[in-house]
Design an enzyme around this catalytic site. Structure first.
Site, mmCIF file in Angstrom:
data_model
loop_
_atom_site.group_PDB
_atom_site.id
_atom_site.type_symbol
_atom_site.label_atom_id
_atom_site.label_comp_id
_atom_site.label_asym_id
_atom_site.label_seq_id
_atom_site.Cartn_x
_atom_site.Cartn_y
_atom_site.Cartn_z
ATOM 1 N N ASP A 13 -41.232 -47.822 -26.263
ATOM 2 C CA ASP A 13 -41.763 -47.578 -24.930
ATOM 3 C C ASP A 13 -43.092 -48.327 -24.787
ATOM 4 O O ASP A 13 -43.774 -48.570 -25.778
ATOM 5 C CB ASP A 13 -41.986 -46.062 -24.780
ATOM 6 C CG ASP A 13 -42.415 -45.690 -23.373
ATOM 7 O OD1 ASP A 13 -42.112 -46.465 -22.444
ATOM 8 O OD2 ASP A 13 -43.030 -44.626 -23.210
ATOM 9 N N GLU A 14 -43.468 -48.672 -23.566
ATOM 10 C CA GLU A 14 -44.740 -49.379 -23.318
ATOM 11 C C GLU A 14 -44.883 -50.585 -24.252
ATOM 12 O O GLU A 14 -45.916 -50.781 -24.902
ATOM 13 C CB GLU A 14 -45.938 -48.437 -23.534
ATOM 14 C CG GLU A 14 -45.887 -47.142 -22.756
ATOM 15 C CD GLU A 14 -46.289 -47.280 -21.302
ATOM 16 O OE1 GLU A 14 -46.419 -48.424 -20.817
ATOM 17 O OE2 GLU A 14 -46.445 -46.237 -20.627
ATOM 18 N N ARG B 261 -50.166 -45.338 -9.100
ATOM 19 C CA ARG B 261 -49.978 -43.917 -9.431
ATOM 20 C C ARG B 261 -49.743 -43.103 -8.166
ATOM 21 O O ARG B 261 -49.290 -41.968 -8.229
ATOM 22 C CB ARG B 261 -51.216 -43.326 -10.146
ATOM 23 C CG ARG B 261 -51.611 -43.925 -11.480
ATOM 24 C CD ARG B 261 -50.498 -44.000 -12.449
ATOM 25 N NE ARG B 261 -49.869 -45.316 -12.370
ATOM 26 C CZ ARG B 261 -48.703 -45.613 -12.906
ATOM 27 N NH1 ARG B 261 -48.024 -44.701 -13.557
ATOM 28 N NH2 ARG B 261 -48.191 -46.820 -12.797
ATOM 29 N N THR C 70 -39.029 -43.741 -17.765
ATOM 30 C CA THR C 70 -38.803 -42.611 -18.667
ATOM 31 C C THR C 70 -37.378 -42.084 -18.509
ATOM 32 O O THR C 70 -36.732 -41.704 -19.481
ATOM 33 C CB THR C 70 -39.806 -41.485 -18.373
ATOM 34 O OG1 THR C 70 -41.104 -42.051 -18.288
ATOM 35 C CG2 THR C 70 -39.807 -40.454 -19.480
ATOM 36 N N GLN D 138 -48.666 -53.909 -16.480
ATOM 37 C CA GLN D 138 -49.359 -52.669 -16.840
ATOM 38 C C GLN D 138 -49.958 -52.726 -18.241
ATOM 39 O O GLN D 138 -50.187 -51.701 -18.871
ATOM 40 C CB GLN D 138 -48.404 -51.488 -16.720
ATOM 41 C CG GLN D 138 -48.001 -51.198 -15.288
ATOM 42 C CD GLN D 138 -47.180 -49.940 -15.171
ATOM 43 O OE1 GLN D 138 -47.670 -48.842 -15.391
ATOM 44 N NE2 GLN D 138 -45.915 -50.098 -14.832
#
Length: 671
Positions: free
Chosen positions: A211-212, A606, A35, A240
């Site tokens: 993004d992603e 995480r 980010t 991911q």
DNA sequence: GTGTTTACTTTTTTT
DNA sequence: AAGTAAACAC
């Protein structure tokens, strides 16, 4: 704006940020500052004189989008009114609103969520006389999506189901409604088939970021290819990729490489988030996957940290109890804040059981995921009034509230009108209009029907009145909501529906008041650029949950899917059992457990400081207890980094003693 | 047309 | 175990 990009970023990040021209592929490992890279890149572009409106950044969630804008704003200190940072779906809705007529829609189209869609499928099935016993709208909905996204093989439909699919599409068109798939498919169609439109968008968005990227579908990939014109930067991590069930295909990363021969590719592998033991565990687990880009996360600090704790409980209740006991201990020994703790579950149902225990133990928590505020029946009812007022051809919304509160319009009346509608391929509203003109209908003897029909006419007249208020006097949404509740007597309706316990009625009424209040906040928010009813409806249709900005410290309880992009000092992963993680259904469907392993990997990564993995030997499912076996992923963890949590070592601790003391004190004072 | 009873299956993840 | 849909009674 004065930013020293060189010192703020590590060498790889710096390269990723400053390579603005041409195609760029950033492989960003978990916790590598993804980010940060995107926001610095936006800031960098702006610092080089690129106008805001030339930048387009697409994400998957509203949360990610708003966080990006916020951070870009903090970084640059600039008002970012014209920067387009949006989710794929919101951006699609925005485009579609501007270009609706080119595609044969009217700009007041409704956006259907999953629930609306199921209703529309049911409706279409009914019209076709599709046998109800083998109608599975949820399954069909998935197949329809697969088909729409171009996955022929997955989207295999029987001839009859194919017919239903066609009818469903036609029905939506008659209703002037679009579903989530349309929000991508229709803008794509627009760009592919109208050279002038494509040229216009390409000329505007000269810098595109995704993004992603590993979560994009084939359809979204095609869309990206249409809208970009050279300066395209995609950021992703194949490890991911956890949304293949929704059409995501991480091989888009390979496609992107093939389609952009001269691309600049960079890997971000420095992990700024987790301790060494957590990183080692994550690396070891994910290495079991066969199809992946090689990557090794490493920590620049090299701290090893505490071992991973394994909690094995007798049953699900004990599991929850021991998690809570451990959390108390963390609060006491390590002064953990509630905000620093996350419980990450595979399924929403798993969260429910834990939630009960949290309530029981007075643990402050917030749940993300699960059915959202906007899915609640009473909220959906009021929203359906808004949708139907704006787009009275939206039969799903109309049918939802036509008889709410009860107006004596039952199945017979609706059947009567839908027959007219079906014959002429028009919406219910048009059918009602026609019936009103038809002499035969007015003279029919059926008193019941006459009465019901006049109620229908009055209903549509009322909707028209609300529509006028929106369009002509620009009535604010929050006021309109309160008007509707008042006009239709929704409160009385709630009381009537919940005669036995009016607490429920009060609770529901409060939810509606919350809806009005949140609309009011939205209207007053200076960052809202479009404040009309259309923008409002698009927003709430495409928002899962509103980030309630309460300052209160809370533990987070959420699904692993919802946890992507987040981080916590302390992470708990309950339910590490075969069938849950990996989930039996997923394995059954896809034939392998690689995606489930990625899910486990996402959960593990995480954690910043400590990781707690737990399982129950038996778990209550559909009423009865079932024996479980441990998740195979547990064996894939490096065994020397794992410590079994001690069952005995869960004594009463400070919190509990204090609470007990106070409750005794209270009862003594009360007595 | 509405209210009540009975039979039945269900949730994996979300824009 | 609970919530939903179909079936039934009024």
């Amino acid at each position: 704006m004065h930013i020293d990009f060189q010192t703020a970023l590590d060498p790889e990040q710096y390269a990723a940020v400053t390579t603005t021209e041409g195609p760029v592929l950033i492989i960003a490992g978990a916790g590598s500052g993804k980010t940060r890279v995107i926001t610095y890149r936006i800031a960098y572009l702006l610092s080089r004189g690129v106008p805001q409106e030339a930048i387009l950044a697409l994400t998957f969630t509203n949360k990610a989008a708003s966080e990006m804008v916020q951070r870009a704003h903090d970084l640059t200190g600039l008002p970012l009114k014209n920067l387009m940072v949006s989710t794929f779906h919101s951006f699609g809705a925005w485009m579609l609103r501007r270009e609706a007529t080119t595609l044969g829609y009217r700009p007041n189209f409704s956006i259907y969520d999953e629930d609306d869609r199921i209703r529309a499928i049911r409706e279409s099935a009914h019209e076709l006389g599709f046998p109800t016993e083998d109608l599975d709208p949820v399954r069909l909905s998935q197949l329809f999506s697969a088909r729409r996204a171009g996955y022929e093989k997955q989207g295999e439909l029987s001839a009859r189901e194919m017919e239903l699919y066609e009818r469903y599409r036609k029905t939506l068109k008659v209703y002037n409604a679009v579903d989530f798939d349309d929000l991508i498919a229709l803008p794509l169609e627009l760009l592919q088939e109208h050279d002038d439109v494509r040229a216009r968008y390409r000329a505007r968005f000269r810098y595109v970021m995704i993004d992603e990227f590993q979560d994009t579908s084939l359809q979204q990939y095609a869309f990206i290819r249409q809208i970009e014109s050279g300066n395209i930067c995609v950021v992703g991590d194949d490890d991911q990729s956890i949304y293949s069930w929704r059409g995501a295909d991480f091989r888009n990363i390979e496609r992107f490489e093939l389609d952009h021969p001269g691309l600049f590719e960079i890997k971000l592998e420095r992990n700024y988030r987790s301790t060494g033991s957590i990183l080692t565990a994550a690396n070891t687990v994910i290495a079991h996957n066969t199809r992946r880009k090689k990557k090794q996360l490493w920590s620049p600090q090299g701290v090893h940290g505490t071992p991973i704790m394994l909690i094995d409980a007798e049953d699900d209740e004990e599991e929850a109890e021991r998690i809570i006991a451990t959390i108390r201990e963390l609060r006491f020994r390590e002064h953990a804040d509630w905000d620093d703790i996350g419980i990450l579950v595979r399924t929403n149902s798993l969260a429910e059981g834990i939630e009960e225990k949290l309530v029981e133990h007075n643990v402050p928590y917030r749940v993300a995921g699960g059915p959202s505020f906007y899915q609640r029946r009473e909220v959906k009812d009021i929203v359906a009034y808004l949708k139907a007022a704006v787009n009275p051809d939206d039969d799903v919304s109309v049918l939802r509230v036509l008889n709410v509160p009860r107006r004596g319009i039952g199945p017979a009346t609706i059947e009567f009108l839908s027959n007219i509608a079906k014959d002429r391929s028009v919406s219910l509203r048009r059918a009602a209009e026609m019936a009103r003109q038809m002499v035969g209908v007015a003279q029919a003897k059926d008193g019941h029907l006459q009465k019901a029909l006049s109620e229908v006419y009055a209903f549509f007249d009322y909707l028209a009145q609300i529509r006028m208020a929106f369009l002509e006097e620009r009535r604010p949404v929050s006021i309109a909501i309160r008007n509707i509740v008042e006009d239709v007597g929704y409160w009385q309706y709630l009381l009537e529906e919940h005669k036995k316990n009016d607490k429920v009625a009060v609770w529901k009424y409060r939810n509606i008041e919350l809806l009005a209040a949140s609309a009011e906040r939205w209207e007053k928010d200076p960052d809202t650029f479009e404040k009309d009813i259309f923008a409002y409806l698009a927003r709430i249709s495409l928002t899962v949950r509103d980030e309630v900005g309460d300052a209160e410290q809370r533990l987070s309880l959420l699904t692993i899917h919802a946890a992507k992009g987040l981080e916590f000092d302390y992470v708990f992963i309950p339910g590490c059992e075969n069938g849950i993680l990996p989930h039996a259904r997923s394995v059954e469907e896809s034939g392998d457990i690689e995606e489930e392993r990625r899910l486990f990997y996402v959960a593990v990564t995480r954690a910043k400081r400590r990781l707690f993995i737990s399982r129950a030997m038996q778990r209550k499912k559909n009423g009865s207890f079932q024996e479980t076996t441990p998740s195979p992923f547990l064996n894939e963890l490096p065994q020397d980094l794992i410590v079994m949590a001690d069952k005995q070592a869960q004594p009463h601790n400070e919190d509990e003693l204090r609470r007990e003391f106070f409750s005794r004190l209270k009862s003594r004072l009360g007595a």
